[in-house]
Design a protein around this motif. Structure first.
Motif, short mmCIF file in Angstrom:
data_model
loop_
_atom_site.label_atom_id
_atom_site.label_comp_id
_atom_site.label_asym_id
_atom_site.label_seq_id
_atom_site.Cartn_x
_atom_site.Cartn_y
_atom_site.Cartn_z
N GLU A 159 68.53 148.79 28.87
CA GLU A 159 68.40 147.87 30.07
C GLU A 159 69.40 146.48 29.81
O GLU A 159 69.87 146.26 30.70
N GLU A 160 69.10 146.08 28.87
CA GLU A 160 69.83 144.68 28.40
C GLU A 160 71.27 144.96 28.52
O GLU A 160 72.05 144.24 28.97
N GLU A 161 71.68 146.06 27.71
CA GLU A 161 73.14 146.31 27.45
C GLU A 161 73.66 147.05 28.82
O GLU A 161 74.87 146.57 29.01
N TYR A 162 73.28 147.41 29.65
CA TYR A 162 73.96 148.04 30.73
C TYR A 162 73.41 147.82 32.06
O TYR A 162 74.12 147.97 33.14
N LEU A 163 72.21 147.11 32.15
CA LEU A 163 71.62 146.71 33.50
C LEU A 163 71.26 145.39 33.79
O LEU A 163 71.61 144.96 34.90
N LYS B 46 87.81 141.87 36.27
CA LYS B 46 89.01 141.32 36.72
C LYS B 46 90.27 142.21 36.62
O LYS B 46 91.42 142.02 37.11
N THR B 47 90.27 143.32 35.87
CA THR B 47 91.36 144.00 35.55
C THR B 47 90.88 145.53 35.96
O THR B 47 89.70 145.75 35.48
N PRO B 48 91.75 146.68 36.08
CA PRO B 48 91.61 147.94 36.36
C PRO B 48 90.82 148.37 34.85
O PRO B 48 90.00 149.30 35.22
N ASP B 49 91.56 148.24 33.68
CA ASP B 49 91.15 148.49 32.53
C ASP B 49 89.61 148.11 32.27
O ASP B 49 88.92 148.99 31.80
N GLU B 50 89.18 147.08 32.59
CA GLU B 50 87.74 146.63 32.32
C GLU B 50 87.02 147.48 33.51
O GLU B 50 85.77 148.02 33.05
N LEU B 51 87.26 147.72 34.61
CA LEU B 51 86.46 148.59 35.51
C LEU B 51 86.46 149.86 35.06
O LEU B 51 85.24 150.47 35.04
N GLN B 52 87.48 150.53 34.44
CA GLN B 52 87.46 151.67 34.05
C GLN B 52 86.77 152.10 32.78
O GLN B 52 86.03 153.06 32.82
N LYS B 53 86.84 151.21 32.02
CA LYS B 53 85.97 150.74 30.77
C LYS B 53 84.40 150.82 31.10
O LYS B 53 83.54 151.70 30.53
N ALA B 54 84.00 150.11 32.11
CA ALA B 54 82.71 149.91 32.51
C ALA B 54 82.01 151.57 33.03
O ALA B 54 81.02 151.86 32.68
N VAL B 55 83.02 151.95 33.87
CA VAL B 55 82.66 153.32 34.34
C VAL B 55 82.44 154.50 33.23
O VAL B 55 81.33 155.02 33.42
N GLU C 253 81.46 153.63 30.06
CA GLU C 253 80.32 153.29 29.37
C GLU C 253 79.30 153.87 30.09
O GLU C 253 78.13 154.30 29.38
N LEU C 254 79.02 153.63 31.19
CA LEU C 254 77.72 153.85 32.10
C LEU C 254 77.58 155.33 32.24
O LEU C 254 76.55 155.67 31.90
N CYS D 40 75.98 153.89 37.76
CA CYS D 40 76.74 154.63 37.56
C CYS D 40 77.79 155.14 39.02
O CYS D 40 78.84 155.21 39.05
N LYS D 41 76.73 155.73 39.60
CA LYS D 41 77.49 155.97 41.12
C LYS D 41 78.10 155.01 41.80
O LYS D 41 79.37 155.18 42.22
N THR D 42 77.51 153.89 41.84
CA THR D 42 78.29 152.60 42.43
C THR D 42 79.54 152.42 41.84
O THR D 42 80.41 152.32 42.70
N LEU D 43 79.62 152.31 40.53
CA LEU D 43 80.89 152.06 39.90
C LEU D 43 81.74 153.10 40.08
O LEU D 43 83.18 152.61 40.10
#
Length: 255
Positions: free
Chosen positions: A21-25, A32-41, A43-44, A102-105
């Motif tokens: 929960e602390e790590e992901y939620l 700020k960058t597409p790479d950060e967004l893709q990485k977050a997707v 990871e989730l 995960c669905k939202t991202l």
């Protein structure tokens, strides 16, 4: 003893849920960058899969606790059963929240890719306009040829607004959530500036071509009148020659 072992299993599982929960939620994420967004997707997705894999362990703990309760004295039931219920509730809530985030991202990532797709399509259209404007910059020819160029430009300018509306809506959706806002605003400013400049240039070129057509039509009309006049004079002079009329006898025509 068995109670200590079960409580240890319950405690370890609780710790893993809290950590997840602390790590992901619970963290504040900024993309700020597409790479950060893709990485977050990605990871989730991994976190969601890991949580689903823990279902086997939760089931084993549940079976172990229930088997123990079935054989243990009633005094040992209540506390252990309560701990198990808390664990199951926490685990199910974690899975639900991970699935939701995960669905939202994934939807956000799809929205970003869709925005890029629409921008690419519109920029290709702007490239076509740019080429068409260059082709009509110093066009030579008669009224018909210039008219064909004008028609071609006007057909190209009759471009639906759908894509541009989609770009605005998708960009608004993303920036409202603070996602890639700086990058999106930069891309939109560049696109809108280019769009406006080419639209204005196209309107100027249309007016210029219309004036060129009018001038060419006037020139064509003048040339036709001259040709008709020359034709009449040619016939008259030919008749004089046939009748052997001397130029001195018809000074006006001779001149």
């Amino acid at each position: 003893d068995k109670t200590v072992s079960l409580r240890k299993d319950l405690s370890e599982m609780h710790e893993w849920i809290t950590q997840a929960e602390e790590e992901y939620l619970e963290r504040d994420f900024e993309y700020k960058t597409p790479d950060e967004l893709q990485k977050a997707v990605e990871e989730l997705k991994r976190a969601k899969e890991e949580a689903m894999q823990k279902e086997v362990k939760v089931k084993l703990i549940t079976d172990s606790v229930n088997n123990f309760i079935a054989k243990a004295p009633p005094a040992a039931h209540e506390a252990l059963k309560k701990e198990l219920d808390v664990l199951i509730t926490s685990y199910q809530r974690l899975c639900s929240r991970l699935n939701g985030k995960c669905k939202t991202l994934e939807e956000v990532w799809a929205c970003w890719r869709e925005l890029l797709s629409y921008l690419d399509a519109e920029n290709k259209w702007l490239n076509e306009i740019e080429l068409k404007l260059k082709a009509t910059e110093n066009i030579q020819g008669g009224a018909e040829e210039i008219s064909e160029s004008l028609d071609s430009l006007e057909r190209l300018m009759r471009h639906p607004e759908d894509n541009r509306n989609q770009i605005r809506e998708l960009a608004q959706t993303l920036t409202d959530g603070g996602i890639l806002d700086e990058l999106i605003n930069e891309k939109l400013e560049k696109f809108n500036t280019r769009w406006e400049e080419l639209q204005q240039e196209a309107v100027r070129r249309q007016k210029s071509l219309e004036q060129s057509i009018q001038s060419a039509q006037e020139t064509d009309k003048t040339l036709r009148l001259i040709q008709e006049s020359l034709g009449v004079i040619d016939k008259q002079l030919t008749a004089y020659i046939a009748d052997r009329v001397d130029a001195a006898q018809v000074p006006q025509e001779a001149q």
